[in-house]
Structure formats: C-alpha cells, structure tokens
Design an enzyme around this catalytic site. Structure first.
Site, short mmCIF file in Angstrom:
data_model
loop_
_atom_site.label_atom_id
_atom_site.label_comp_id
_atom_site.label_asym_id
_atom_site.label_seq_id
_atom_site.Cartn_x
_atom_site.Cartn_y
_atom_site.Cartn_z
N GLU A 1 -5.71 -7.98 -1.02
CA GLU A 1 -6.07 -7.81 0.39
C GLU A 1 -7.48 -7.23 0.44
O GLU A 1 -7.78 -6.25 -0.24
CB GLU A 1 -5.11 -6.90 1.14
CG GLU A 1 -5.45 -6.76 2.63
CD GLU A 1 -4.49 -5.86 3.39
OE1 GLU A 1 -3.28 -5.91 3.09
OE2 GLU A 1 -4.95 -5.10 4.27
N GLU B 1 0.80 -1.23 0.00
CA GLU B 1 0.00 0.00 0.00
C GLU B 1 0.84 1.28 0.00
O GLU B 1 0.41 2.31 0.50
CB GLU B 1 -0.98 0.00 1.18
CG GLU B 1 -2.01 -1.12 1.08
CD GLU B 1 -2.92 -1.20 2.29
OE1 GLU B 1 -2.69 -0.46 3.27
OE2 GLU B 1 -3.86 -2.01 2.27
#
Length: 666
Positions: free
Chosen positions: A258, A183
């Site tokens: 995710e 991320e």
C-alpha cells in the site's frame, strides 16, 4: 549514437541529426549478459480501507463503464495489473464501513457490498489481473466480543478461507493473494493456521502476504522456517522507497503493498511517478499498490480525492481522469507481471531514476522519471531533501538488446506555469549501434519501449459537475436490488442494507435496515452508535423526513440528523443536529452523535415495533421536530456546526428499519 526527440524553445519536438553523445552525458548500460534481475509483479490499486469505491456503483451507464475502462482496460488507461480489495468486516476503516460476508457465525452471504462486482468488472476487462483480499476489521463473533482477531486462530482462518472459497463458488473469482490484518499486529500462530486452512480446502495457490505494515515481520521470517514457508510475499506500507536489510536477506519478494495515498493533483501524480520507479531502484520492491484505486466517496471524508482518479458524483455522471492514471500507464501499458528487471543501478547522475524491464523474448521497456522534491512529496513518510537538475543521458544497449533499432516514445510533463501534458506519444527514436542520447528536463517521465500497443484512451467529456440534488427521496422499493446498499448512503458505523419485511402488514415491505448487532473487531474509532450519511456537505437549511422502526424493546433508539460535520475515522466525534426517539417513550435532541450535548428532551410516546414518522427542520440557527406529522419540539438553537450531511442511524448496535426517506435542502 542516436539522440531522442528534443523540444525546441517553442515546445515543439524535433529529431537531433547528429549521432554523437550530448555534452555532459552520463552513459547507462542496459544488457542481459549477466542474467536478468528480479521478476516484476505488477502495479495495482486498492479498493477499500474503507469504502473508497462506495459511490462508483451508483453511476449510470455509460459513465460507470468508462470509469472502469480507465482503470482496468488493457492499453487504454491505467491498465492495472493488480486489484486489491478489502474483506469487509462491518466496521469503519477510513472513509466508511464495508459489509462482512459472515456477520454472525452461521451466516454466509457472498453478495453483500460491491467488491465482488468490482473484481468481476476488472476480470471482465483484464482476465489476467491479479486479485488480493485483505481484512481491516472482523465481525464480533470471531473473538466472542474481544477486540482482537487472534483469540481463536482456527475461527479467523475459517472466516478468511470462506471469503476466498465464496469468491470462487459464487463469482468464479480466483483470489491470488490474501493478507493478515491491515497495519495491525500479526500473529505467527494465526499465519500458520491460515496457511493450513487454505491448503486443506484446495487453495494452495493462494499466497499469503505479510504483514501489510512495517518490515518487522522479516525479523521473524529470518529465524522461523515454518513461518517463512507460510509467507510468500513480504508487503510493507508507505516504505518511503526503502526496504530493511533483513527484508532483503529473506529472499522473499518485497512489495509496497500500500502506497501513494496523496491527493490526485500534479503533486500526487509526481509522488506516484517517483515511487513507482524508486520503490524498486532503492528498495528492491517488485510491486507497488496505490491506496486508493478510485476516489469514489464524499470528498469531505478523510483523504478526499486520494485516488488514481475521481468519481464522486454519480447523481451528475461527472468524473475526472487525473494525472496518476497516465503516470501508471507509463509502466503498465508496456510491461506485464512475469517480466524481469534488468540488472542496472537505476539512479541518474543529476537526480531522478530509471528502470528497465524485459519479457525475456526480445522486448525492452525503459521508464525514466525526474521528479523534483517539492513537487513529488507523498502524504507519507516525510521526504528527505534531494535535488534534480536538467541533464543529458545516454543509454547503451548490450546483449540481446543491441539489435534493437527503434523504440517507441511516450512522454508526460508536469508544468506548473502552463497546462501539463500527459502520456503523449512522440516520434520513434532510431538507435545507432544500440545507443541513444537524450536531454532530460525536471518533472517529466519518459517511456521508451519496443511495445507498440500503447494508447491514450479517451471518451467524450462526461457531464459537468453538479451538486447533490436539493430535493431527494428514496422509498427503498427495490425487489431485486443490484447491490445491498441504497444509492448514495455512506455507512460510517454499522451496515445499512436493503431489507424485505415480510411481516409488515402495511406499506413498509421494502425498507433499509441496520443489521450489525454487536460492535465489530474494529480498525478505526467506530462510534458507539450506527450512522449512515448522505447528501451535500455544504447543506445548511434542510428539511428531513423519514419513517423509522425501532426493533429493540426498551433500550432501542433511532435518529435522523442534519449538518453532520465529520465522518470516516473521525465519526465518533461528529457534531450536527440529531433528533432521537427511543423505545422507552422518550425523545432527545443532541448537538453530537454520542449525545453528550443535549439541546432538548422529553416524552414522545414512541415504542419498539411501531412505525413512526420523524421530521427534522433546520433553518438558520433554529430547528424543530415533528413526530407523525405533529410538533414535538421547536425553537431549538443551533450554533454549530453550520453545514454538513444528512444522516440516519441507531442508538447502538441494534436492528432498526428506515423507509420513505426525503430531504429538501434550501
């Protein structure tokens, strides 16, 4: 046309007798005459990001093995196809830190932490499970102290390649995929260098997943053929079941690498059921991975109970198997990676979705979900309004599936006014001319399949829930520790591990040592101090004793603490009562970890290289401290916080040791 078992008003199941479509039935055709759809890549769980499986290793048998069976054992529970783990980087990554295999450049230790063990346990149960590694943070040496992992791409690639190579060399684990930086920004040059590094050491079969964030990398993949060749999977996080147009144009496999991240109550179960289907139906994503695999960390840390199941009490042996385990089973027990989706729309006329998959050898699995908006909102992203109604549907099998005569039936129903039922096997359905009809209620999931090996696995009830022991001690005298961390300590900044102190002339040979000496390349807001928490967040009155050794002359310092009220990504702002001693002969009592609010201070006579015994007592709103058994300070007022964990830690990123830890809670 056969009809599926229908429930009476009493909740019983019975077979419809008529071979006619139900009134108002929408017909969905499932066939393979036009070829098959995309390859299915599996359903997975994520351990890490961070320290989410921390307490699992401290469970005693048989409970630890039971938990692992619910997660990984085929045809038993979740029966996961994929295990994704954090490549530890010594830094806070949501709920704690995970240790690096290379804490400095010439250091290689492939036995730190517990992810190696977890991957082996998963492989033991399912040799075909796919393994993925992804870094959140990196040790400081990679960038010479800069908070950026791409300054020296060759160095970072070597670090990651070493982890993959070490997994094989020391644990016989084949890593199937590796990510870039969770991320955070991706770097095209680094991705190319990583691909070259993997190829150079014989790891051509390890695929690269990028970029574990949004879909933005697909814009670069469209115009850079070298980058496109290097990336095998495009992975996005929390995509809301939607992929970008460019993502679809790349021709790459698209994954929700995710997702979920929702409390594992019924709403969490419905969230998971909805996205498992709709990530493919709406977004062409062929794999979905849950964060997190297992809620095995102190519940008061961020995102408490956001796992597929919960195991947060190793001291009692208690664990809980929640609905997401059985929702997962609806897909995983009746499909395998390598199967293919059928080419079908997947949307139900009155809301909900379905997917159909085949192994190409005659087997067929259909998964149907009718989750409603208010009962299936995941933690992110915001869920746009939609409606789902009771409805009747008909499925018409064609092509090679037209010869199917019987389908096995598995069912889960989320009830909010009575007890929900999960993963129940119902009577088989008999098809007529490849067709069957069925009524659908809201908030339920069905699996209809030719696969006959499904099982609702179970064990005897685990022990009852119980709070952390009020009298707990650890002298760390473990000659060959099975894991590098001491039981129940949850590192929030820094890494505390078992240490054998050969040079100690006294009784402090086996200790717990803080070993990170330089601030890592961080992912979250790590504190400037190191800290490991332990115990019961509800503790108020406590007496904590610990022997401590400052190893850094002049500037070093250590602390013990009570009522620590924050952890995880909020650790930088943790309040509590912190009792510090320093190598310059001073002491300090503070109301916060950074030390901004000083409640008491003075001379202590402490120094580096000498063991000292600290005692912290908190009773109501008054605290006192002993040094080597003698009063050093007393009558310090504690207004806030009123409860929290116990903790140990250091003044900065420095070496320090701890021994003979003892806590008594009132």
């Amino acid at each position: 046309m056969a009809a599926l078992p229908r429930r009476s008003a009493l909740g019983l199941v019975f077979m419809c007798c008529a071979f006619l479509p139900l009134a108002g039935t929408a017909v969905h055709v499932l066939g393979d005459e036009r070829g098959l759809g995309p390859e299915f890549d599996g359903i997975g769980g994520l351990s890490g990001g961070g320290a989410t499986s921390r307490l699992l290793v401290n469970y005693q048998e048989p409970y630890r093995s039971q938990i692992l069976d619910y997660l990984f054992k085929p045809n038993f529970g979740a029966s996961l196809h994929i295990l994704k783990v954090e490549i530890g980087g010594d830094a806070q990554t949501t709920d704690g830190t995970e240790p690096s295999h290379m804490q400095y450049e010439n250091d290689e230790n492939y036995f730190r932490g517990y992810e190696w063990w977890l991957m082996k346990e998963a492989k033991k149960r399912n040799p075909n499970i796919k393994l993925i590694g992804l870094p959140w943070a990196f040790p400081a040496w990679i960038s010479d102290g800069e908070n950026w992992p791409y300054s020296y791409p060759d160095r970072t690639a070597y670090y990651i390649s070493s982890w993959i190579h070490g997994a094989k060399l020391y644990h016989n684990l084949d890593i199937d995929y590796v990510g870039i930086w969770n991320e955070r920004s991706y770097n095209k040059k680094y991705i190319l260098v990583l691909r070259q590094s993997l190829d150079k050491i014989g790891l051509k079969n390890v695929g690269i997943i990028a970029a574990d964030g949004k879909w933005g990398i697909t814009n670069d993949l469209m115009i850079d053929p070298y980058l496109s060749d290097a990336v095998e999977i495009v992975g996005a996080h929390y995509p809301g079941t939607i992929s970008s147009s460019n993502a679809k144009k790349t021709g790459k496999k698209l994954w929700s690498s995710e997702d979920y991240s929702t409390v594992n109550n019924n709403v969490g179960g419905e969230c998971w059921a909805r996205i498992l289907n709709q990530n493919y139906v709406n977004g062409n994503m062929t794999s979905t991975i849950a964060w997190n695999l297992l809620a095995s960390y102190y519940q008061e840390l961020p995102f408490g109970r956001d796992g597929l199941m919960t195991a947060e009490e190793p001291w009692s042996g208690h664990y809980e198997v929640q609905s997401p385990i059985w929702i997962t089973a609806h897909t995983t027990q009746f499909t395998q990676p390598g199967w293919h989706y059928l080419k079908t729309d997947g949307h139900l006329e009155k809301g909900g979705s379905y997917v159909a998959l085949t192994d190409g050898k005659g087997n067929l699995t259909i998964i149907i979900e009718t989750m409603t908006h208010n009962h299936s909102a995941c933690i992110r992203p915001p869920l746009l309004p939609f409606k789902v109604f009771q409805q009747n549907v008909t499925f018409q099998l064609q092509g090679s599936f037209k010869q199917i005569e019987i389908l096995k039936v598995w069912h889960s129903k989320f009830n909010y006014d009575k007890k929900a039922k999960f993963f129940s096997q119902l009577s088989d359905i008999k098809l007529a001319n490849g067709s069957f009809s069925m009524p659908l209620e809201v908030d339920e999931i069905w699996t209809l399949t030719t696969i006959s090996t499904g099982k609702h696995g179970n064990f005897p009830e685990p022990p009852s829930s119980n709070s952390f022991p009020k009298d707990y001690r650890d002298n760390f005298n473990v000659k060959t520790p099975p894991f590098s961390e001491a039981p129940y300590f949850s590192d929030q900044t820094g890494v505390f591990e078992y240490f054998m102190n050969y040079s100690d002339p006294g009784d402090h040979v086996f200790t717990l040592r803080q070993v990170v000496t330089q601030r890592p390349i961080t992912w979250a807001s790590d504190a400037d101090q190191t800290i490991s928490v332990i115990g019961d967040y509800a503790w108020q009155d406590v007496n904590i004793t610990c022997d401590v050794l400052i190893e850094t002359a002049n500037t070093g310092g250590v602390f013990i603490a009570g009522r620590v009220n924050k952890g995880g990504k909020f650790i930088r702002h943790a309040e509590g009562l912190y009792y510090w001693i320093f190598a310059d002969g001073e002491y300090k009592v503070t109301n916060d970890l950074p030390g901004n609010t000083v409640l008491a201070s003075g001379k202590s006579g402490t120094r580096a290289g000498k063991w000292h015994t600290l005692t912290l007592g908190i009773q109501g709103d008054v605290a006192y401290g002993l040094l080597n058994g003698y009063p050093l300070w007393k009558d310090v007022r504690v207004v806030q916080p009123c409860r929290g964990w116990a903790a140990i830690g250091t003044h900065g990123f420095e070496l320090a040791q701890f021994d003979n830890f003892h806590i008594q809670a009132g």
